[in-house]
Enzyme design. Structure first.
Site, PDB file in Angstrom:
ATOM      1  N   GLY A   1      -4.704  12.468 -10.151  1.00  0.00           N
ATOM      2  CA  GLY A   1      -6.147  12.889  -9.740  1.00  0.00           C
ATOM      3  C   GLY A   1      -5.745  13.958  -8.764  1.00  0.00           C
TER       4      GLY A   1
ATOM      5  N   ARG B   1     -14.401   8.238   3.685  1.00  0.00           N
ATOM      6  CA  ARG B   1     -13.425   8.559   4.597  1.00  0.00           C
ATOM      7  C   ARG B   1     -11.870   8.987   3.960  1.00  0.00           C
ATOM      8  NH1 ARG B   1     -13.537   2.418   7.279  1.00  0.00           N
ATOM      9  NH2 ARG B   1     -14.156   2.111   5.168  1.00  0.00           N
TER      10      ARG B   1
ATOM     11  N   ASN C   1       0.864  -1.256   0.001  1.00  0.00           N
ATOM     12  CA  ASN C   1       0.066   0.072  -0.106  1.00  0.00           C
ATOM     13  C   ASN C   1       0.846   1.078  -0.046  1.00  0.00           C
ATOM     14  OD1 ASN C   1      -2.406  -1.063  -0.315  1.00  0.00           O
ATOM     15  ND2 ASN C   1      -3.218  -0.336   1.644  1.00  0.00           N
TER      16      ASN C   1
ATOM     17  N   CYS D   1      -7.561   3.208   3.721  1.00  0.00           N
ATOM     18  CA  CYS D   1      -6.282   2.459   3.823  1.00  0.00           C
ATOM     19  C   CYS D   1      -5.125   3.105   3.630  1.00  0.00           C
ATOM     20  CB  CYS D   1      -6.545   1.026   2.807  1.00  0.00           C
ATOM     21  SG  CYS D   1      -7.954   0.162   3.242  1.00  0.00           S
TER      22      CYS D   1
ATOM     23  N   GLY E   1      -6.853   8.742  -1.076  1.00  0.00           N
ATOM     24  CA  GLY E   1      -7.642   9.328   0.185  1.00  0.00           C
ATOM     25  C   GLY E   1      -8.176   7.771   0.471  1.00  0.00           C
TER      26      GLY E   1
HETATM   27  C1  UDX Z   1      -6.177  -0.035  -1.418  1.00  0.00           C
HETATM   28  C2  UDX Z   1      -5.370  -1.122  -2.241  1.00  0.00           C
HETATM   29  O1  UDX Z   1      -5.616  -0.826  -3.569  1.00  0.00           O
HETATM   30  C3  UDX Z   1      -5.908  -2.507  -1.842  1.00  0.00           C
HETATM   31  O2  UDX Z   1      -4.868  -3.215  -2.328  1.00  0.00           O
HETATM   32  C4  UDX Z   1      -5.873  -2.541  -0.382  1.00  0.00           C
HETATM   33  O3  UDX Z   1      -6.131  -3.576  -0.125  1.00  0.00           O
HETATM   34  C5  UDX Z   1      -6.670  -1.433   0.479  1.00  0.00           C
HETATM   35  O4  UDX Z   1      -6.064  -0.214  -0.317  1.00  0.00           O
HETATM   36  P1  UDX Z   1      -8.517   1.231  -1.546  1.00  0.00           P
HETATM   37  O5  UDX Z   1      -7.862   2.191  -0.724  1.00  0.00           O
HETATM   38  O6  UDX Z   1      -9.903   0.680  -1.717  1.00  0.00           O
HETATM   39  O7  UDX Z   1      -7.523  -0.133  -1.987  1.00  0.00           O
HETATM   40  O8  UDX Z   1      -8.493   1.884  -3.028  1.00  0.00           O
HETATM   41  P2  UDX Z   1      -7.453   2.401  -4.325  1.00  0.00           P
HETATM   42  O9  UDX Z   1      -8.233   1.808  -5.441  1.00  0.00           O
HETATM   43  O10 UDX Z   1      -6.303   1.655  -3.856  1.00  0.00           O
HETATM   44  O11 UDX Z   1      -7.423   3.903  -4.666  1.00  0.00           O
HETATM   45  C6  UDX Z   1      -6.724   4.615  -3.327  1.00  0.00           C
HETATM   46  C7  UDX Z   1      -6.750   6.096  -3.744  1.00  0.00           C
HETATM   47  O12 UDX Z   1      -5.983   6.174  -4.962  1.00  0.00           O
HETATM   48  C8  UDX Z   1      -7.982   6.719  -4.237  1.00  0.00           C
HETATM   49  O13 UDX Z   1      -8.306   7.819  -3.650  1.00  0.00           O
HETATM   50  C9  UDX Z   1      -8.072   6.652  -5.607  1.00  0.00           C
HETATM   51  O14 UDX Z   1      -8.884   7.693  -6.263  1.00  0.00           O
HETATM   52  C10 UDX Z   1      -6.670   7.086  -6.085  1.00  0.00           C
HETATM   53  N1  UDX Z   1      -5.961   6.488  -7.060  1.00  0.00           N
HETATM   54  C11 UDX Z   1      -5.920   5.223  -7.458  1.00  0.00           C
HETATM   55  C12 UDX Z   1      -5.641   7.471  -8.039  1.00  0.00           C
HETATM   56  O15 UDX Z   1      -5.620   8.730  -7.751  1.00  0.00           O
HETATM   57  N2  UDX Z   1      -5.269   7.186  -9.280  1.00  0.00           N
HETATM   58  C13 UDX Z   1      -5.195   5.681  -9.595  1.00  0.00           C
HETATM   59  O16 UDX Z   1      -4.719   5.534 -10.851  1.00  0.00           O
HETATM   60  C14 UDX Z   1      -5.694   4.726  -8.593  1.00  0.00           C
END
Ligand code: UDX
Length: 447
Positions: free
Chosen positions: A262, A337, A217, A269, A266
């Site tokens: 982006g 969150r 992460n 996680c 946030g």
């Molecule tokens: C994350 C991990 O991906 C997952 O493997 C772990 O188990 C939990 O944490 P999550 O927090 O649900 O999952 O969301 P994720 O899809 O990883 O996106 C996290 C943040 O990054 C979001 O705010 C999303 O908008 C942002 N993001 C993601 C980007 O800005 N650009 C991207 O290309 C991908």
């Protein structure tokens, strides 16, 4: 008879207790039932247990309601509040409890250790207790102590579910990481996930398993921080981050995924896990400067969105109506969150703006000082600036002519790079892109 037997009789799967029915526990419990196991899933909320037992899933997750109802209909999934009763009938116990971060970033293990202390006396001999929640290195040893048993096993099997795709991620994992002191025990945990999951099992020691989750992460968050920093540079040098990341992603060592600029990262996680990892490293005398910098840079990046909105309005948003499309931290979830969209909204409100928003998962009304509307156009009507903050697909196909009419001039801050700059400009709107040289140098708007 026990909970598993009362559920529905014999099964060739394992008898499993999942403690905690949040988005991780509920998804895991339903997917394990789908894979043929007998699963008792607990929650301390009687009301939540009643809702879930009726197949009413309070979480927006693609496919989750269907797989929960499938488990209930097949009698492979039952919900209850009594942890002791659930584990007494199980050979495998998953701990899927919150591990929120404190002010200093340290993961709060009180939920995990309290439950471990509670279930210890009820565990069957030889039971396997699995930490599924994201927990710092060393937690499995603390759990073993709290259980107070020398005839059970403690295993680390961190979750890698992303919100919005949790069911898919659970049934089709990239890998199943298992940290255990015994290979046969590790194999038995791997086999819980069916042939596909077992084939992707990574067996290792417990500390490494616990760290793999945090390292993954923190890497992903740092990767995004880098992309967003490149987006800032693109704006200065007149390049386009979309082209830059497309060129980067063709390198097989980089890959094309997770390279979308982006408003910042946030959710429940990344912010929690990056801070907890830094806290762990500091506690062991290791300065994770790169992750500390990613955390700081990410916060600054989101704040810069607010600055850009103010700059488009001659330096001040006070008394202005600003529209926000999207409040959740990403599309596909109702989770707000530590959402960048909410950070942007609060920043604008603190500067005296009135913020009007639309999000498909938020009912009209007032949320934390934000006026939430029933449609994107209602939120945008009369706004001086519109910020596209979450990548909900419907925003990519809005009628820009209608938007131009309801906004009657003004600017669009496309923080998710979803709209066509030229098409927006054709409606008499100033397009404020992210990471693009197309950003029109926004003169102060007399709007
Ligand atoms: C994350 C991990 O991906 C997952 O493997 C772990 O188990 C939990 O944490 P999550 O927090 O649900 O999952 O969301 P994720 O899809 O990883 O996106 C996290 C943040 O990054 C979001 O705010 C999303 O908008 C942002 N993001 C993601 C980007 O800005 N650009 C991207 O290309 C991908």
């Amino acid at each position: 008879m026990n909970d598993h037997d009362t559920a529905t009789g014999a099964t060739d799967g394992e008898r499993i207790a999942v403690i905690g029915s949040g988005y991780v526990g509920l998804t895991l419990a339903a997917c394990l039932a789908h894979l043929g196991h007998q699963v008792a899933c607990t929650d301390r909320s009687e009301a939540r247990v009643e809702r879930l037992s009726a197949g009413d899933v309070p979480i927006v997750e693609d496919g989750l309601t269907a797989v929960v109802r499938e488990g209930l209909d097949r009698g492979r999934l039952a919900f209850l509040t009594d942890n002791g009763r659930a584990v007494a009938a199980s050979d495998i116990v998953f701990l899927c409890l919150p591990t929120p971060h404190g002010a200093d970033g340290q993961a709060d293990l009180s939920f995990v250790l309290t439950v471990a202390d509670e279930i210890g006396p009820h565990l069957r001999r030889g039971a396997i207790v699995i930490t599924k929640s994201t927990v710092p290195v060393g937690t499995a040893a603390l759990v073993a102590t709290a259980l107070g048993r020398d005839d059970v096993h403690v295993v680390s099997n961190p979750e890698f579910l992303a919100e919005g795709t949790a069911v898919h991620d659970c049934l089709h994992p990239d890998r199943i990481v298992i940290g255990a002191d015994s290979e046969p025990v590790a194999r038995r945990v791997a086999d819980l996930y069916g042939p596909e999951g077992a084939a992707r099992a990574v067996l290792t020691d417990i500390a490494s398993a616990e760290l793999i989750k945090y390292a993954s992460n923190a890497y992903l968050a740092t990767r995004l921080t880098f992309v967003n920093a490149m987006a800032e540079l693109c704006e200065r040098v007149g390049a386009d981050i979309g082209s830059v990341t497309a060129g980067m992603g063709l390198d097989h060592r980089i890959g094309a995924s997770f390279l979308h600029a982006g408003p910042g990262w946030g959710g429940s996680c990344f912010p929690k896990d990056t801070r907890a990892l830094v806290h762990t490293a500091d506690a062991f005398g290791c300065d994770l400067a790169v992750v500390k910098a990613a955390i700081a840079s990410n916060a600054e990046h989101t704040t810069r969105i607010v600055d850009k909105v103010a700059a488009a309005l001659d330096g001040s948003v006070s008394g202005r109506r600003i529209a926000l499309w999207g409040l959740t931290f990403k599309a596909g979830t109702d989770d707000r969150r530590e959402s960048p969209a909410m950070v942007i909204a609060q920043g604008l409100i603190e500067l005296g703006a009135s913020v009007h928003a639309y999000d498909p998962t938020v009912a009209p009304g007032t949320v934390e000082g934000i006026e939430v509307h029933a449609s994107p156009m209602d939120a945008a009507a009369g706004a001086s600036v519109l910020v596209v903050a979450t990548e909900w697909p419907e925003f990519a196909t809005v009628d820009l002519a209608e938007l131009g009419t309801v906004m009657a001039g003004g600017a669009v801050m496309d923080a998710r790079r979803m709209l066509d700059p030229t098409a927006v400009a054709d409606q008499g709107l100033v397009y404020l892109g992210l990471g693009t040289g197309h950003t029109q140098r926004a003169a102060a708007l007399a709007v």
